[in-house]
Each structure stands twice: as C-alpha cells, then as structure tokens.
Write a protein that holds these residues in place. Sequence first.
Motif, PDB file in Angstrom:
ATOM      1  N   ASP A  79      -5.448   8.266 132.432  1.00  0.00           N
ATOM      2  CA  ASP A  79      -6.025   7.844 131.158  1.00  0.00           C
ATOM      3  C   ASP A  79      -5.266   6.605 130.727  1.00  0.00           C
ATOM      4  N   LEU A  80      -6.004   5.524 130.450  1.00  0.00           N
ATOM      5  CA  LEU A  80      -5.364   4.260 130.104  1.00  0.00           C
ATOM      6  C   LEU A  80      -5.993   3.675 128.851  1.00  0.00           C
ATOM      7  N   ALA A  81      -5.199   2.945 128.096  1.00  0.00           N
ATOM      8  CA  ALA A  81      -5.761   2.196 126.978  1.00  0.00           C
ATOM      9  C   ALA A  81      -6.800   1.219 127.521  1.00  0.00           C
ATOM     10  N   ALA A  82      -7.992   1.229 126.939  1.00  0.00           N
ATOM     11  CA  ALA A  82      -9.097   0.448 127.493  1.00  0.00           C
ATOM     12  C   ALA A  82      -8.785  -1.036 127.536  1.00  0.00           C
ATOM     13  N   GLU A  83      -8.040  -1.537 126.566  1.00  0.00           N
ATOM     14  CA  GLU A  83      -7.737  -2.972 126.563  1.00  0.00           C
ATOM     15  C   GLU A  83      -6.850  -3.360 127.733  1.00  0.00           C
ATOM     16  N   ASP A  84      -6.075  -2.412 128.256  1.00  0.00           N
ATOM     17  CA  ASP A  84      -5.238  -2.720 129.417  1.00  0.00           C
ATOM     18  C   ASP A  84      -6.073  -2.897 130.682  1.00  0.00           C
ATOM     19  N   VAL A  85      -7.271  -2.337 130.684  1.00  0.00           N
ATOM     20  CA  VAL A  85      -8.161  -2.444 131.843  1.00  0.00           C
ATOM     21  C   VAL A  85      -9.220  -3.513 131.630  1.00  0.00           C
ATOM     22  N   LEU A  86      -9.764  -3.569 130.419  1.00  0.00           N
ATOM     23  CA  LEU A  86     -10.924  -4.427 130.151  1.00  0.00           C
ATOM     24  C   LEU A  86     -10.587  -5.701 129.395  1.00  0.00           C
ATOM     25  N   GLY A  87      -9.377  -5.797 128.879  1.00  0.00           N
ATOM     26  CA  GLY A  87      -8.987  -7.018 128.198  1.00  0.00           C
ATOM     27  C   GLY A  87      -9.467  -7.093 126.753  1.00  0.00           C
ATOM     28  N   PRO A  88      -9.441  -8.291 126.155  1.00  0.00           N
ATOM     29  CA  PRO A  88      -9.711  -8.459 124.723  1.00  0.00           C
ATOM     30  C   PRO A  88     -11.157  -8.202 124.316  1.00  0.00           C
ATOM     31  N   THR A  89     -12.079  -8.096 125.272  1.00  0.00           N
ATOM     32  CA  THR A  89     -13.470  -7.844 124.878  1.00  0.00           C
ATOM     33  C   THR A  89     -13.630  -6.469 124.241  1.00  0.00           C
ATOM     34  N   VAL A  90     -12.671  -5.566 124.476  1.00  0.00           N
ATOM     35  CA  VAL A  90     -12.740  -4.246 123.846  1.00  0.00           C
ATOM     36  C   VAL A  90     -12.680  -4.377 122.328  1.00  0.00           C
TER      37      VAL A  90
END
Length: 282
Positions: free
Chosen positions: A119-130
Amino acid sequence: MSTGIVVDEAVRGRPASALRGLVAWYSGYRQRGVPVTRHRGLPSPYLTLILTLDEPITVAAHPDPADPPGDYAALVGGLHTTPALITVPGRQSGVQIALDPLGARTLLGLPAGALAGADLAAEDVLGPTVAEAHDLLRAAPDWPGRFAVLDAWLLGRARSDVRLAPEVRHAWHLLAATGGSIGVAALAAGTGWSERRLRDRFAAEVGLSPKAAARVIRFDRTRRGLAARPGTEGGLARLAADRGYFDQAHMDREFRAMAGCPPTAWLAEERRNIQSGHHPPG
C-alpha cells in the motif's frame, strides 16, 4: 455538535468505454454517524486506487506486516493474499477505483508486479496529478460528476505505447474466466511456455504467481457469493462446492488465510456494509 443524522451512501459507477478493460468500476462511498469499526481490505483480483473526499483513510495494518500504519489522502494498493485492516472512525468518504492488473502499465506507468503486497501513497506512484484530481473531485456536485472527473483524469494518464506479452494476458484471462479453477500446467500449455517461465513472467507483470492469483480469484468470487446470499440454508457447504473447494472445511481454511477470520465472522462484521450496498455481488 452531532446532529444524530446517519449518512450511508454507496454508489457504483462504470468507467468510460475507452477505459473498459483497464478499470472495472468506480465505487463512491460516504458515511457519517455510523459506528466506529474496523474494515478488512480483502484480497482481490484488482489493484486498488482510493481517493478520499474528506477524512484520510487510516490503515491500521497492511498486507505486509512490516509496513507501518498510516493515514492516506490517496492510496494505491497492489494485489495481495492477506487482508489490510482499515479503521473507520464513524465517518469516511471517497472513491475506490478497481484497476485491472494488466492495465497498470497503461494507467500507472509501471507493472502491477511492482506494487505486489504494498500500500503506497498515491502521489508517490502517480505524481502531482493526484492533487489536481482531488481538487476536481471535491468540487464536483454529485457522484456522476465525480465519476466523470475520474474518467477524464485516467484517460489523460493512459499511455498508448504499452505492450504486454500475449502469453501473460492469455493466462490472466483464462484464470478469470475459469474462476481460478485451472492449474498451472494447463495454463502453461495454453501459452506454449514452460511452467517456470510462465510463473516468472506472470508474477513480474501481475504481482502474484499463477497459483496465488487463482486462489485470490476464487476467494473473491466466494466472498461476493457469500455477501449475495448470506442467509441461504446450507449456504456455506453449497457455496464451497460451487466455487470448486474440496469441501466447506477447505473453503474455511482459505477464508481464514485471506480474510484473517472465518466466513461467518466476516459476514457478521460486514453486514452493515453488505446491506447498504458497500459489497455489491460480483
């Protein structure tokens, strides 16, 4: 001061046609004034992407016990074979997106195998678009509007240059079509690969071995069947037979392994969510 008003919304949405095969569904939820509880995030054949609307999601225990508890405004979860434990402090709201693991490269920019058991913070995977998607979600006036925001956001992220080994795609689709009842030898024979090569390539792309993926697919169908007919006379034994387990004891063992509790205990815990539509049958 509390008004005593209970809000318990659960809304299912279909993604835009261009996202079919990449996204299975959207699940919007909003709860206020419900009892404080702990929810089990169960193994599923879909990756999980959650964007909250108000309060963060509190993960008390991850599928990987080495990962510390934490609060997330947005979260990405890979495929896993043990549950996460989520604390619900009487109120929560957000949208959960069910992502097909074969679409991870297209939408997330990396294979589902890179997220296995995590489980990861979404911004760490998807970047600033989150953060941008968050702002638009919160500004949308209703659930159809929020789902439309997700359509536009995900379509904007979709890559057109992704190539996936057809053997892995064939094996995954065959596992899904058979409810996880096909063996690794038969899967490998259908691809023309050796069992070892299939296991290695499949796990790297999906995040689980073919055998583990079959277990998760069968478990997911089982718990949705249980939610759809919780009061059926002789239901557990019949459900075990329908899902291809040797017997009810076999199903109970698998349920304990993947949910952390027997089927009857899970059903009792989740009865409110099932009745309100938070667990629609698959």
